[in-house]
Design a protein around this motif. Structure first.
Motif, PDB file in Angstrom:
ATOM      1  N   TYR A 189      -6.082  11.373 -17.009  1.00 57.97           N
ATOM      2  CA  TYR A 189      -6.145  10.199 -16.136  1.00 57.97           C
ATOM      3  C   TYR A 189      -7.079   9.160 -16.761  1.00 57.97           C
ATOM      4  O   TYR A 189      -8.255   9.446 -16.998  1.00 57.97           O
ATOM      5  CB  TYR A 189      -6.695  10.570 -14.749  1.00 57.97           C
ATOM      6  CG  TYR A 189      -5.777  11.481 -13.981  1.00 57.97           C
ATOM      7  CD1 TYR A 189      -4.881  10.962 -13.062  1.00 57.97           C
ATOM      8  CD2 TYR A 189      -5.793  12.859 -14.175  1.00 57.97           C
ATOM      9  CE1 TYR A 189      -4.022  11.789 -12.361  1.00 57.97           C
ATOM     10  CE2 TYR A 189      -4.941  13.695 -13.475  1.00 57.97           C
ATOM     11  CZ  TYR A 189      -4.056  13.146 -12.571  1.00 57.97           C
ATOM     12  OH  TYR A 189      -3.205  13.968 -11.876  1.00 57.97           O
ATOM     13  N   ALA A 190      -6.555   7.978 -17.012  1.00 62.30           N
ATOM     14  CA  ALA A 190      -7.401   6.875 -17.461  1.00 62.30           C
ATOM     15  C   ALA A 190      -8.240   6.419 -16.269  1.00 62.30           C
ATOM     16  O   ALA A 190      -7.852   6.603 -15.116  1.00 62.30           O
ATOM     17  CB  ALA A 190      -6.532   5.728 -17.972  1.00 62.30           C
ATOM     18  N   SER A 191      -9.372   5.826 -16.544  1.00 55.79           N
ATOM     19  CA  SER A 191     -10.282   5.442 -15.455  1.00 55.79           C
ATOM     20  C   SER A 191      -9.607   4.545 -14.419  1.00 55.79           C
ATOM     21  O   SER A 191      -9.850   4.688 -13.222  1.00 55.79           O
ATOM     22  CB  SER A 191     -11.539   4.768 -16.011  1.00 55.79           C
ATOM     23  OG  SER A 191     -11.193   3.615 -16.750  1.00 55.79           O
ATOM     24  N   GLU A 192      -8.705   3.661 -14.865  1.00 54.42           N
ATOM     25  CA  GLU A 192      -8.047   2.756 -13.917  1.00 54.42           C
ATOM     26  C   GLU A 192      -6.980   3.461 -13.069  1.00 54.42           C
ATOM     27  O   GLU A 192      -6.487   2.901 -12.108  1.00 54.42           O
ATOM     28  CB  GLU A 192      -7.445   1.543 -14.637  1.00 54.42           C
ATOM     29  CG  GLU A 192      -6.363   1.854 -15.627  1.00 54.42           C
ATOM     30  CD  GLU A 192      -6.856   2.193 -17.033  1.00 54.42           C
ATOM     31  OE1 GLU A 192      -6.001   2.391 -17.902  1.00 54.42           O
ATOM     32  OE2 GLU A 192      -8.080   2.275 -17.256  1.00 54.42           O
ATOM     33  N   GLU A 193      -6.652   4.713 -13.394  1.00 53.22           N
ATOM     34  CA  GLU A 193      -5.670   5.469 -12.611  1.00 53.22           C
ATOM     35  C   GLU A 193      -6.303   6.274 -11.482  1.00 53.22           C
ATOM     36  O   GLU A 193      -5.594   6.827 -10.646  1.00 53.22           O
ATOM     37  CB  GLU A 193      -4.906   6.447 -13.518  1.00 53.22           C
ATOM     38  CG  GLU A 193      -4.044   5.767 -14.554  1.00 53.22           C
ATOM     39  CD  GLU A 193      -3.353   6.765 -15.454  1.00 53.22           C
ATOM     40  OE1 GLU A 193      -2.109   6.752 -15.473  1.00 53.22           O
ATOM     41  OE2 GLU A 193      -4.038   7.557 -16.121  1.00 53.22           O
ATOM     42  N   LEU A 194      -7.627   6.341 -11.441  1.00 54.34           N
ATOM     43  CA  LEU A 194      -8.287   7.121 -10.403  1.00 54.34           C
ATOM     44  C   LEU A 194      -8.229   6.379  -9.074  1.00 54.34           C
ATOM     45  O   LEU A 194      -8.385   5.164  -9.021  1.00 54.34           O
ATOM     46  CB  LEU A 194      -9.737   7.408 -10.799  1.00 54.34           C
ATOM     47  CG  LEU A 194      -9.920   8.151 -12.117  1.00 54.34           C
ATOM     48  CD1 LEU A 194     -11.405   8.372 -12.407  1.00 54.34           C
ATOM     49  CD2 LEU A 194      -9.179   9.467 -12.118  1.00 54.34           C
ATOM     50  N   THR A 195      -8.005   7.120  -8.003  1.00 56.91           N
ATOM     51  CA  THR A 195      -7.896   6.535  -6.668  1.00 56.91           C
ATOM     52  C   THR A 195      -9.274   6.432  -6.044  1.00 56.91           C
ATOM     53  O   THR A 195      -9.993   7.439  -5.928  1.00 56.91           O
ATOM     54  CB  THR A 195      -6.987   7.415  -5.780  1.00 56.91           C
ATOM     55  OG1 THR A 195      -5.710   7.528  -6.407  1.00 56.91           O
ATOM     56  CG2 THR A 195      -6.844   6.824  -4.389  1.00 56.91           C
ATOM     57  N   ASP A 196      -9.667   5.227  -5.633  1.00 58.55           N
ATOM     58  CA  ASP A 196     -10.968   5.029  -4.994  1.00 58.55           C
ATOM     59  C   ASP A 196     -10.824   5.295  -3.500  1.00 58.55           C
ATOM     60  O   ASP A 196     -10.150   4.558  -2.787  1.00 58.55           O
ATOM     61  CB  ASP A 196     -11.479   3.607  -5.234  1.00 58.55           C
ATOM     62  CG  ASP A 196     -12.898   3.390  -4.716  1.00 58.55           C
ATOM     63  OD1 ASP A 196     -13.488   4.314  -4.119  1.00 58.55           O
ATOM     64  OD2 ASP A 196     -13.416   2.276  -4.918  1.00 58.55           O
ATOM     65  N   ILE A 197     -11.461   6.371  -3.037  1.00 61.82           N
ATOM     66  CA  ILE A 197     -11.408   6.718  -1.619  1.00 61.82           C
ATOM     67  C   ILE A 197     -12.731   6.411  -0.925  1.00 61.82           C
ATOM     68  O   ILE A 197     -12.959   6.836   0.202  1.00 61.82           O
ATOM     69  CB  ILE A 197     -11.001   8.202  -1.418  1.00 61.82           C
ATOM     70  CG1 ILE A 197     -11.987   9.146  -2.095  1.00 61.82           C
ATOM     71  CG2 ILE A 197      -9.578   8.430  -1.920  1.00 61.82           C
ATOM     72  CD1 ILE A 197     -11.760  10.613  -1.783  1.00 61.82           C
ATOM     73  N   GLY A 198     -13.599   5.671  -1.599  1.00 57.99           N
ATOM     74  CA  GLY A 198     -14.897   5.312  -1.030  1.00 57.99           C
ATOM     75  C   GLY A 198     -14.796   4.126  -0.094  1.00 57.99           C
ATOM     76  O   GLY A 198     -13.716   3.586   0.150  1.00 57.99           O
ATOM     77  N   SER A 199     -15.950   3.728   0.415  1.00 61.01           N
ATOM     78  CA  SER A 199     -16.010   2.565   1.300  1.00 61.01           C
ATOM     79  C   SER A 199     -17.427   2.006   1.312  1.00 61.01           C
ATOM     80  O   SER A 199     -18.361   2.639   0.829  1.00 61.01           O
ATOM     81  CB  SER A 199     -15.591   2.943   2.730  1.00 61.01           C
ATOM     82  OG  SER A 199     -16.480   3.901   3.260  1.00 61.01           O
ATOM     83  N   ASP A 200     -17.566   0.827   1.873  1.00 62.39           N
ATOM     84  CA  ASP A 200     -18.864   0.179   2.040  1.00 62.39           C
ATOM     85  C   ASP A 200     -19.666   0.098   0.750  1.00 62.39           C
ATOM     86  O   ASP A 200     -20.873   0.319   0.730  1.00 62.39           O
ATOM     87  CB  ASP A 200     -19.687   0.886   3.124  1.00 62.39           C
ATOM     88  CG  ASP A 200     -19.005   0.860   4.481  1.00 62.39           C
ATOM     89  OD1 ASP A 200     -18.328  -0.150   4.774  1.00 62.39           O
ATOM     90  OD2 ASP A 200     -19.120   1.848   5.225  1.00 62.39           O
ATOM     91  N   GLY A 201     -19.001  -0.211  -0.361  1.00 64.04           N
ATOM     92  CA  GLY A 201     -19.687  -0.399  -1.633  1.00 64.04           C
ATOM     93  C   GLY A 201     -19.874   0.869  -2.452  1.00 64.04           C
ATOM     94  O   GLY A 201     -20.236   0.805  -3.616  1.00 64.04           O
ATOM     95  N   VAL A 202     -19.660   2.029  -1.857  1.00 63.49           N
ATOM     96  CA  VAL A 202     -19.757   3.302  -2.587  1.00 63.49           C
ATOM     97  C   VAL A 202     -18.360   3.654  -3.077  1.00 63.49           C
ATOM     98  O   VAL A 202     -17.393   3.582  -2.327  1.00 63.49           O
ATOM     99  CB  VAL A 202     -20.321   4.429  -1.686  1.00 63.49           C
ATOM    100  CG1 VAL A 202     -20.302   5.762  -2.409  1.00 63.49           C
ATOM    101  CG2 VAL A 202     -21.729   4.079  -1.222  1.00 63.49           C
ATOM    102  N   GLN A 203     -18.262   4.028  -4.346  1.00 63.15           N
ATOM    103  CA  GLN A 203     -16.971   4.393  -4.915  1.00 63.15           C
ATOM    104  C   GLN A 203     -16.890   5.912  -5.071  1.00 63.15           C
ATOM    105  O   GLN A 203     -17.818   6.541  -5.574  1.00 63.15           O
ATOM    106  CB  GLN A 203     -16.785   3.765  -6.292  1.00 63.15           C
ATOM    107  CG  GLN A 203     -16.627   2.263  -6.267  1.00 63.15           C
ATOM    108  CD  GLN A 203     -16.433   1.728  -7.676  1.00 63.15           C
ATOM    109  OE1 GLN A 203     -17.388   1.638  -8.434  1.00 63.15           O
ATOM    110  NE2 GLN A 203     -15.198   1.403  -8.014  1.00 63.15           N
ATOM    111  N   TYR A 204     -15.766   6.465  -4.624  1.00 62.70           N
ATOM    112  CA  TYR A 204     -15.435   7.861  -4.866  1.00 62.70           C
ATOM    113  C   TYR A 204     -14.104   7.829  -5.602  1.00 62.70           C
ATOM    114  O   TYR A 204     -13.059   7.616  -4.989  1.00 62.70           O
ATOM    115  CB  TYR A 204     -15.282   8.661  -3.572  1.00 62.70           C
ATOM    116  CG  TYR A 204     -16.523   8.744  -2.724  1.00 62.70           C
ATOM    117  CD1 TYR A 204     -17.726   9.170  -3.259  1.00 62.70           C
ATOM    118  CD2 TYR A 204     -16.479   8.416  -1.376  1.00 62.70           C
ATOM    119  CE1 TYR A 204     -18.865   9.258  -2.464  1.00 62.70           C
ATOM    120  CE2 TYR A 204     -17.606   8.507  -0.582  1.00 62.70           C
ATOM    121  CZ  TYR A 204     -18.801   8.931  -1.136  1.00 62.70           C
ATOM    122  OH  TYR A 204     -19.920   9.019  -0.350  1.00 62.70           O
TER     123      TYR A 204
END
Length: 180
Positions: free
Chosen positions: A74-89
């Motif tokens: 997985y390239a970094s841009e393919e990861l799904t961001d499931i975070g919120s309020d400025g925090v990235q998961y």
């Protein structure tokens, strides 16, 4: 399975990039891309060219079973961001229906954390701080971790993460069983 999806799966099994296959069979890469996305149906002659390039008889293509290989990288841009309020998961393998663990890149800006609510869920979590620092609150304890430090916690016990430092904190974590 649709024709384009079958072509893409077979191409990946053969270890060819889309560009390599297009060149091999003398088709524009854009045409092969549209075929693989099932945006257009291939003409019989184009399908024949593609399958010849993949060493697959037309009859076997429609009747044979072949398994699409699981995505491995997985390239970094393919990861799904499931975070919120400025925090990235950033979740690795979000599309996998049978995922057995949650593997994340977590990014906490200074002053940010998991929120005011205490978190608890079945399982265990381990992680390593890549840069910055993070404080883990669990029960009456506070644990201050810096780059290079690692943790392993029982996630059934309520906990919180907060970046009290002045720099962004980046960490990687794994949670099992997959809970999000």
């Amino acid at each position: 399975m649709k024709v384009g999806k079958r072509i893409k799966a077979l191409r990946k099994q053969r270890g060819l990039s889309q560009r390599e296959l297009a060149k091999l069979v003398s088709l524009p890469n854009s045409t092969l891309s549209m075929i693989e996305r099932d945006a257009v149906s291939p003409s019989i002659s184009n399908l024949h060219k593609i399958l010849n390039g993949l060493s697959m008889p037309l009859s076997q293509f429609f009747t044979g079973e072949f398994i699409e290989e699981d995505k491995l990288v997985y390239a970094s841009e393919e990861l799904t961001d499931i975070g919120s309020d400025g925090v990235q998961y950033l979740l690795v393998g979000a599309e996998k229906p049978d995922r057995q663990l949650t593997f994340l890149q977590e990014i906490y800006p200074p002053g940010m954390g998991t929120g005011d609510e205490w978190i608890s869920h079945p399982g265990q979590e381990a992680g390593t701080i890549l840069s910055g620092e993070i404080t883990i609150l669990q029960g009456q304890q506070e644990y201050h971790l810096k780059a290079g430090d690692s943790y392993y916690l029982n996630t059934q016990l309520p906990h919180q993460f907060v970046n009290r430092g002045k720099a962004v904190c980046k960490l990687i974590s794994a949670v099992t069983p997959a809970s999000f």
